[in-house]
Design a protein around this motif. Structure first.
Motif: not given
Length: 162
Positions: A29-31, A79-88, A130-143
């Protein structure tokens, strides 16, 4: 000693054994919702996860293929954590959990743009997230957050109707 074998081969059991504890889904969720990616950022969540539990969950999420871990280029200690396809693929589940929570928790924080979008185009909302998170964005925060994108789209629709 931790159990490594599965209790059964039921699909629901597999999902719960993978992400069924509250902390794992809160990390995801935080990601997705807040664009957090570093250990220290996860610690700032209001649920106040302990460092040992967070370290365990991050390791488990990497081991199960939900998250990928990468070293920072600028600070090799981070270290930075990102979602894999399985996470997305968990995004629609998070959307449904959030909607369920908003329906039954009178004190849950809600966003009117989210509520309208989920009522009118739930599939489109999941696709946009999904598209926003894959491109490095988030639902509520950031450009270019999902909420900003929904607001901009609604403004454009309103202007085109006038």
């Amino acid at each position: 000693m931790k159990r490594t074998d599965r209790k059964s081969h039921c699909a629901v059991n597999f999902a719960l054994e993978t992400v069924g504890d509250p902390w794992s889904l809160l990390v995801v969720r935080d990601i997705v919702f807040y664009g957090k990616h570093a250990f220290g950022e996860f610690l700032t969540s209001e649920e106040r996860i302990t460092t040992s539990v967070l370290a365990d969950r991050l390791t488990r999420l990497v081991d199960t293929g939900i998250l990928a871990k990468q070293r920072s280029q600028s600070d090799r200690r981070k270290e930075f954590y990102t979602l894999t396809d399985k996470g997305v693929a968990l995004i629609p589940i998070l959307v449904e959990l959030a909607n369920w929570g908003m329906s039954y928790d009178q004190e849950a924080r809600t966003n009117p743009l989210w509520i309208q979008k989920v009522r009118t185009d739930r599939e489109g909302l999941c696709r946009l997230i999904r598209e926003t998170v894959i491109s490095g964005g988030a639902v509520f925060r950031g450009d270019n957050s999902v909420i900003e994108q929904i607001g901009a789209a609604q403004s454009s629709e309103s202007l085109s109707r006038t």
